[in-house]
Enzyme design. Structure first.
Site, PDB file in Angstrom:
ATOM      1  N   CYS A   1      35.524  37.545  38.981  1.00  0.00           N
ATOM      2  CA  CYS A   1      36.164  36.424  39.681  1.00  0.00           C
ATOM      3  C   CYS A   1      37.620  36.208  39.295  1.00  0.00           C
ATOM      4  CB  CYS A   1      35.380  35.135  39.436  1.00  0.00           C
ATOM      5  SG  CYS A   1      33.800  35.069  40.306  1.00  0.00           S
ATOM      6  N   ILE A   2      37.869  35.794  38.062  1.00  0.00           N
ATOM      7  CA  ILE A   2      39.195  35.321  37.689  1.00  0.00           C
ATOM      8  C   ILE A   2      40.284  36.387  37.834  1.00  0.00           C
ATOM      9  CG2 ILE A   2      40.581  34.316  35.823  1.00  0.00           C
ATOM     10  CD1 ILE A   2      38.084  32.870  34.896  1.00  0.00           C
TER      11      ILE A   2
END
Length: 419
Positions: free
Chosen positions: A260-261
């Site tokens: 994600c990040i």
């Protein structure tokens, strides 16, 4: 073989979703194009951290089955797409898996079906990419079929928040689509939050991870100058966190990893650049800061060895924890990989230990875990704590090491080096 829902993609997102739906009494089929994944699931084997084989067995007992046969899609009233959306070489989202899945669904589409995309992507994907493919056969979204986007919020290793008790955002292409998708998720998720539309739901997911990305970059940059100024940033963060409002603690580290990040904020940056013609400067700066942390840690390692009158070249450096997150085996986008590459490029003899990883696949070839942790720590010129797994007695390891570099701020001894 009919079901209440077919979930497309049996990975870190689709499989926990299937588990919760089955647990709440829905009839679930997991569709995946990988035969080994399907065979493993049907045999009761799990391939992700958050589900044990006992969990898969209970799913099977509740009626769950996995399949590579796309005809199962035609029998389900709802289909949820949970496939990967990695970044392509040019920084754009790679929607190959999404378009492939949607094309498969389109071949088996029938009136009344609900299709939900959960894969993270850029705003507009549901309406501009998914909808036209589904409507090619003559069925119309909003009247004949329903289409919505609902961002996945899976947090691997989180024992507090799972699929059921994490609020579910749902945005349909039309208000009727939102209502239909909301009703579907309410069957097995505690809180469902309707969005104004699919674009708002898509952007909400990107905002969540962009927020984290930028704040992690902030403390990563602070870690550098606090070190130079002789300030203990970890203590600074603890002090700031005593304020009961207006502050949320974020912590520095050797880089960011996971699905994600490091990835999702780039979807938003890509959309702004390609559609509006100007940069999303916060995201691009955060990416620059966070992606430079492995090199910074490697330079700090070099400085630490210099203090001991040793050169990095030829020194034995042991890395502890190579997964992107503590207490899981997931190595996706782990900053330990570029860190090891820098250390090797500068001449260090790199070894590793991780309780969840026996063989570490680096770009230059696989590396086997050291067989004896205590012996490896004692024999290394420098030990670097990259990921603080619960299995480690960090204080004891730091005590037995010749030199110990803690990138997670968990040691208390003044003899250790902290990021």
């Amino acid at each position: 073989m009919s079901a209440d829902v077919v979930i497309v993609g049996m990975g870190y997102v689709g499989l926990p979703l299937a588990q919760e739906a089955a647990r709440q009494g829905l009839s679930v089929i997991g569709f995946d194009i990988k035969q080994d994944v399907v065979d493993g699931l049907n045999a009761g084997r799990s391939h992700i951290d958050d589900l044990a084989e006992s969990d898969i067995q209970r799913m099977l007992e509740a009626g769950f089955r996995a399949s590579t046969d796309e005809s199962v899609l035609a029998e389900a009233p709802a289909v949820v797409v949970c496939v990967p959306t990695p970044l392509a070489r040019d920084g754009a989202p790679d929607l190959g898996a999404v378009t492939g899945a949607v094309s498969t669904i389109a071949r088996n589409l029938r009136p009344g079906m609900l299709v939900v995309l959960e894969s993270t992507t850029w705003p507009g994907t549901t309406e501009e990419i998914v909808r036209p493919v589904l409507e090619e056969g003559g069925l119309t979204v909003g009247s004949d079929i329903s289409l919505a986007f609902s961002p996945e919020r899976i947090d691997p290793g989180n024992r507090t928040y799972g699929v059921r008790n994490t609020p579910k955002v749902v945005g349909g292409v039309t208000p009727a689509c939102t209502e239909r998708a909301t009703a579907f998720y309410q069957r097995f998720i505690d809180t469902v939050v309707p969005a104004k539309g699919s674009r708002e739901a898509e952007t909400a997911k990107l905002l969540e991870n962009t927020y984290r990305h930028i704040n992690i970059a902030l403390v990563n940059e602070m870690a550098r100058f606090c070190h130079e100024l002789g300030i203990d940033l970890w203590n600074v963060i603890d002090l700031a966190a005593t304020k009961p409002f207006g502050f949320q603690a974020f912590y520095p580290g050797p880089g960011v990893g996971g699905h994600c990040i490091p990835i999702d904020p780039n979807y938003l940056s890509y959309t702004v650049r390609t559609r509006l013609g100007y940069p999303f400067r916060f995201v691009e700066l955060a990416q620059e800061v966070n992606s430079s942390m492995p090199a910074y840690v490697a330079r700090r390692a070099q400085d630490i060895l210099n203090e001991d009158a040793k050169a990095l070249r030829g020194s034995r450096v042991l890395l502890l924890g190579v997964t992107y997150k503590r207490n899981i085996a997931d190595q996706r986008e782990s900053p330990a990989v570029p860190l090891a590459e820098y250390l090797q490029e500068w001449g260090a003899e790199v070894s590793f230990h991780d309780p969840a990883v026996a063989t570490w696949n680096l770009p230059d070839g696989p590396l086997e875990r050291v067989p004896d942790l205590a012996e490896a720590v004692a024999g290394a010129d420098l030990v670097i704590l990259v990921q603080n797994h619960d299995a480690y007695d960090v204080e004891a390891l730091a005590e037995s090491a010749r030199s110990f570099f803690d990138t997670r701020g968990v040691t208390t001894s003044s003899q250790t080096h902290r990021l």
